[in-house]
Write a protein that holds these residues in place. Structure first.
Motif, short mmCIF file in Angstrom:
data_model
loop_
_atom_site.label_atom_id
_atom_site.label_comp_id
_atom_site.label_asym_id
_atom_site.label_seq_id
_atom_site.Cartn_x
_atom_site.Cartn_y
_atom_site.Cartn_z
N ILE A 26 39.41 -35.49 -66.75
CA ILE A 26 40.63 -35.84 -67.47
C ILE A 26 41.37 -36.82 -66.57
O ILE A 26 41.89 -36.43 -65.53
CB ILE A 26 41.53 -34.61 -67.71
CG1 ILE A 26 40.75 -33.45 -68.34
CG2 ILE A 26 42.75 -35.00 -68.53
CD1 ILE A 26 40.30 -33.70 -69.74
N CYS A 27 41.36 -38.08 -66.97
CA CYS A 27 41.92 -39.11 -66.10
C CYS A 27 43.38 -39.39 -66.44
O CYS A 27 43.74 -39.59 -67.60
CB CYS A 27 41.12 -40.40 -66.18
SG CYS A 27 41.67 -41.58 -64.90
N HIS A 28 44.20 -39.40 -65.40
CA HIS A 28 45.64 -39.64 -65.55
C HIS A 28 46.06 -40.99 -65.00
O HIS A 28 47.25 -41.24 -64.86
CB HIS A 28 46.42 -38.52 -64.84
CG HIS A 28 46.19 -37.18 -65.44
ND1 HIS A 28 46.98 -36.67 -66.45
CD2 HIS A 28 45.24 -36.25 -65.21
CE1 HIS A 28 46.53 -35.47 -66.79
NE2 HIS A 28 45.48 -35.19 -66.07
N CYS A 29 45.11 -41.86 -64.70
CA CYS A 29 45.48 -43.14 -64.08
C CYS A 29 46.24 -44.01 -65.08
O CYS A 29 46.10 -43.89 -66.29
CB CYS A 29 44.25 -43.87 -63.53
SG CYS A 29 43.32 -44.84 -64.72
N GLU A 30 47.07 -44.89 -64.52
CA GLU A 30 47.90 -45.73 -65.37
C GLU A 30 47.05 -46.66 -66.25
O GLU A 30 47.41 -46.93 -67.39
CB GLU A 30 48.87 -46.55 -64.51
CG GLU A 30 49.83 -47.35 -65.36
CD GLU A 30 50.76 -48.24 -64.55
OE1 GLU A 30 50.81 -48.10 -63.32
OE2 GLU A 30 51.42 -49.09 -65.18
N SER A 31 45.92 -47.12 -65.74
CA SER A 31 45.06 -48.00 -66.54
C SER A 31 44.56 -47.27 -67.79
O SER A 31 44.55 -47.83 -68.89
CB SER A 31 43.87 -48.47 -65.71
OG SER A 31 44.28 -49.31 -64.67
N CYS A 32 44.11 -46.03 -67.62
CA CYS A 32 43.65 -45.27 -68.79
C CYS A 32 44.80 -45.01 -69.76
O CYS A 32 44.62 -45.05 -70.97
CB CYS A 32 43.01 -43.96 -68.36
SG CYS A 32 41.31 -44.12 -67.76
N GLN A 33 45.98 -44.74 -69.22
CA GLN A 33 47.13 -44.52 -70.11
C GLN A 33 47.37 -45.73 -71.00
O GLN A 33 47.54 -45.61 -72.21
CB GLN A 33 48.39 -44.23 -69.28
CG GLN A 33 48.38 -42.89 -68.57
CD GLN A 33 49.58 -42.73 -67.66
OE1 GLN A 33 50.65 -43.27 -67.92
NE2 GLN A 33 49.40 -41.99 -66.57
N TRP A 67 34.64 -51.65 -66.75
CA TRP A 67 34.53 -52.13 -68.13
C TRP A 67 34.96 -51.03 -69.10
O TRP A 67 34.66 -49.86 -68.89
CB TRP A 67 33.09 -52.54 -68.43
CG TRP A 67 32.64 -53.62 -67.52
CD1 TRP A 67 32.10 -53.48 -66.27
CD2 TRP A 67 32.74 -55.02 -67.75
NE1 TRP A 67 31.85 -54.70 -65.71
CE2 TRP A 67 32.23 -55.68 -66.60
CE3 TRP A 67 33.21 -55.80 -68.81
CZ2 TRP A 67 32.17 -57.05 -66.48
CZ3 TRP A 67 33.14 -57.17 -68.70
CH2 TRP A 67 32.62 -57.79 -67.56
N ARG A 68 35.64 -51.46 -70.16
CA ARG A 68 36.06 -50.53 -71.20
C ARG A 68 35.59 -51.06 -72.55
O ARG A 68 35.80 -52.23 -72.86
CB ARG A 68 37.59 -50.36 -71.19
CG ARG A 68 38.10 -49.73 -69.89
CD ARG A 68 39.61 -49.72 -69.83
NE ARG A 68 40.08 -49.29 -68.51
CZ ARG A 68 40.34 -48.02 -68.17
NH1 ARG A 68 40.19 -47.06 -69.07
NH2 ARG A 68 40.76 -47.72 -66.96
N GLY A 69 34.96 -50.18 -73.32
CA GLY A 69 34.41 -50.58 -74.60
C GLY A 69 35.20 -49.96 -75.75
O GLY A 69 35.71 -48.85 -75.63
ZN LIG Z 1 41.59 -43.60 -65.57
#
Ligand SMILES: [Zn+2]
Ligand SMILES: [Zn+2]
Length: 138
Positions: A26-33, A67-69
């Motif tokens: 469960i990623c809480h990084c700002e990029s994922c947000q 990379w994000r798809g």
């Molecule tokens: Zn993240």
């Protein structure tokens, strides 16, 4: 060995994965947000070669080597892949057809979590949208 299947919101992209997830973060990084427009993102850690995608996927480099798809039609976020973890792809768990198959193993980048995360469990939990405005969103 588990067979996982998933799809985007519009159904144009579908995926299958046969294997044992190596880490379900469960990623809480700002990029994922920002990328998911969500407070946090749940991922299935999969072996890249064992995932089969169908449909048109667009992707972009969100940071060097990462990379994000996403679905080319509806924009549903589908995966995260990084040179940091060669041979792994992190599929957005929210796209699973059967959410019961997902078991998170850890949070990550906990220090970047949204400040209101801890208050979520204390909020009302109706099954629908029938919540009266409070008049004070703070
Ligand atoms: Zn993240
Ligand atoms: Zn779609």
């Amino acid at each position: 060995m588990i067979d996982f299947t998933g799809k985007c919101l519009c159904g144009a992209v579908t995926w299958t994965y046969s294997g044992a997830p190596d880490r379900n973060l469960i990623c809480h990084c700002e990029s994922c947000q920002r990328a998911a427009s969500s407070a946090f993102s749940a991922f299935i850690g999969a072996t890249t070669d064992a995932v089969h995608w169908q449909g048109e996927i667009n992707h972009y480099q969100s940071s060097p080597g990462t990379w994000r798809g996403f679905c080319a039609t509806c924009g549903t976020r589908l995966y995260y892949a990084s040179d940091l973890w060669p041979g792994e792809i992190h599929i957005a768990a929210a796209t699973l057809n059967d959410p019961e198959l997902y078991s998170p193993t850890s949070h990550c980048v906990w220090g970047e979590r949204v400040p209101w995360l801890a208050s979520l469990d204390d909020l009302p939990k109706p099954d629908g949208f029938d919540i009266e405005p409070t008049g004070d969103p703070t």
